[in-house]
Write an enzyme that holds these catalytic residues in place. Sequence first.
Site, PDB file in Angstrom:
ATOM      1  N   HIS A 109     -52.800  20.007   7.784  1.00 66.08           N
ATOM      2  CA  HIS A 109     -52.588  18.568   7.959  1.00 66.08           C
ATOM      3  C   HIS A 109     -53.845  17.925   8.536  1.00 66.08           C
ATOM      4  CE1 HIS A 109     -48.402  19.589   7.345  1.00 66.08           C
ATOM      5  NE2 HIS A 109     -48.024  18.331   7.476  1.00 66.08           N
ATOM      6  N   ASP A 143      -7.716  -5.396  -4.146  1.00 65.77           N
ATOM      7  CA  ASP A 143      -7.381  -4.243  -4.978  1.00 65.77           C
ATOM      8  C   ASP A 143      -7.596  -4.547  -6.454  1.00 65.77           C
ATOM      9  OD1 ASP A 143      -6.685  -2.511  -2.977  1.00 65.77           O
ATOM     10  OD2 ASP A 143      -4.526  -2.782  -3.169  1.00 65.77           O
ATOM     11  N   HIS A 156       1.615   3.213  -3.240  1.00 76.34           N
ATOM     12  CA  HIS A 156       0.568   3.955  -3.934  1.00 76.34           C
ATOM     13  C   HIS A 156       0.888   5.438  -4.036  1.00 76.34           C
ATOM     14  CE1 HIS A 156      -2.728   1.361  -5.012  1.00 76.34           C
ATOM     15  NE2 HIS A 156      -2.739   0.774  -3.833  1.00 76.34           N
ATOM     16  N   GLU A 206      -8.871   2.166   6.226  1.00 70.13           N
ATOM     17  CA  GLU A 206      -9.510   1.746   4.977  1.00 70.13           C
ATOM     18  C   GLU A 206      -9.435   0.225   4.797  1.00 70.13           C
ATOM     19  OE1 GLU A 206      -9.053   2.732   0.193  1.00 70.13           O
ATOM     20  OE2 GLU A 206      -7.369   3.063   1.556  1.00 70.13           O
ATOM     21  N   HIS A 207      -8.220  -0.320   4.864  1.00 74.85           N
ATOM     22  CA  HIS A 207      -8.011  -1.767   4.758  1.00 74.85           C
ATOM     23  C   HIS A 207      -7.539  -2.297   6.103  1.00 74.85           C
ATOM     24  CE1 HIS A 207      -7.052  -0.115   0.681  1.00 74.85           C
ATOM     25  NE2 HIS A 207      -7.853  -1.090   0.293  1.00 74.85           N
ATOM     26  N   GLN A 255       0.821  -1.201   0.000  1.00 73.82           N
ATOM     27  CA  GLN A 255       0.000   0.000   0.000  1.00 73.82           C
ATOM     28  C   GLN A 255       0.862   1.261   0.000  1.00 73.82           C
ATOM     29  OE1 GLN A 255      -3.403  -0.143  -0.445  1.00 73.82           O
ATOM     30  NE2 GLN A 255      -2.859  -2.297  -0.727  1.00 73.82           N
TER      31      GLN A 255
END
Length: 437
Positions: free
Chosen positions: A411, A352, A253, A318-319, A250
């Site tokens: 109403h 992924d 990235h 996230e992961h 990761q």
Amino acid sequence: MIEFLKEEQKQAIESESSKLQNTVSSIIEEVKNDGDLALRAYSAKFDQVELEDLKVSNDAILHAKKQLPLSLIEDIQFSIERIKAFAEAQRRTLTEFEQEMDPGVHLGQKVIPIESVGAYVPGGRYPLLSSAQMAIIPAKIAEVKNIRVCTPPTKAGTIHPAVLYAAHLSGADEIFPVGGAQAIAALAYGTETIQPVNKITGPGNRFVTEAKRQVHGVVGIDLLAGPSEVLVVADETAKTAYVAADLLAQSEHDVHTQAILVTTSREFAFAVMKEVENQLQTLSTAELARASWEKRGQVIVTDTLDEAIQVTNDLASEHLHVQIKDAPQHIDKFTNYGSLFLGENSSVVYADKVSGTNHILPTNQAAKFTGGVWVGTFLKVVTYQRIEKKGVQTIAPHCVRQSHREGLIGHLRSANIRLEGKLDADMEELLALENNN
């Protein structure tokens, strides 16, 4: 006790956020006002390319296919089938129903596809063909009628052939070589060439994310996804080589990626940090991965597994990759994550690319209140009611009384008129008493 062996380097955001907002705001305004002219100008400015055609032709798609080796086409098709199968399984869990809740009162639920979606596919350092699949396939399974894809052009003014063909095979209806905040503005407001959509999905850089934030409300968005995050929970039974590889996978990235190790073993923590350094020596993306690891990487040691789980849930990454003994048995203890990976063999990189679950996931602790993109992202779950005369007799008196107490006489009348415009004696007496009070 919780010990930080390695902490991220806190960097002041200063006025950068304000500058980003202003820059993106001006881009959006120009696209709103000038349409295609602004898109071409920004392509020349940011991508250094003069675009003649803002829409990809069928001939361009066929040309892209011819440039790809058969093995790559087979890999694209394999991942499409996995993502499609999982999205179809998710879709089956969303059902319509109608139920008689009270005599004569029928309430129901409809599941309706969004009519048009814009899928943003990032450009940048690597051709992210998997991002095209993740943003498009669930929308296709949801039966969205119009799926429009925007992705940055190459220096040649085209789209990377693998990304283009993956988007086509995934079900894109229209594809545009337009990227950045200007693409988000075009999808939100429309230009002469790009029709506006109802919802925008897909990850992107900070300009894309800020643009999504600014157009939210004009259109729907999936989520504001920041740089990638991975958190590995490990005990002494985990393999140091696996954990180090997972952290670095990761980290390569982006320089802003966050990789975190939470472990119950101090000895194991030091072993992983040493292994990270060893693997960086032979990693071709080491320059980027090292910068990410040094700036944002964290190593946290806890005394107990319960503490490790608590830290993990607080960080809401996230992961989340759980590499502990009998990992599946602890699944219910983990509550905050974008996507969960149980056991040492469940590498995040499988998701992924090809396993089938979506990789467009919440970051910046948004996993505390939302999940990632899925087939439901492209569906509206809406309600309806069908009330018979006997149902009116059941619920109208309650509605009349509540409307009166709230002072909403319109109403009250709308409810009462279905009681043939006349309250029974008991209700008239009740309202008279309330008026006197």
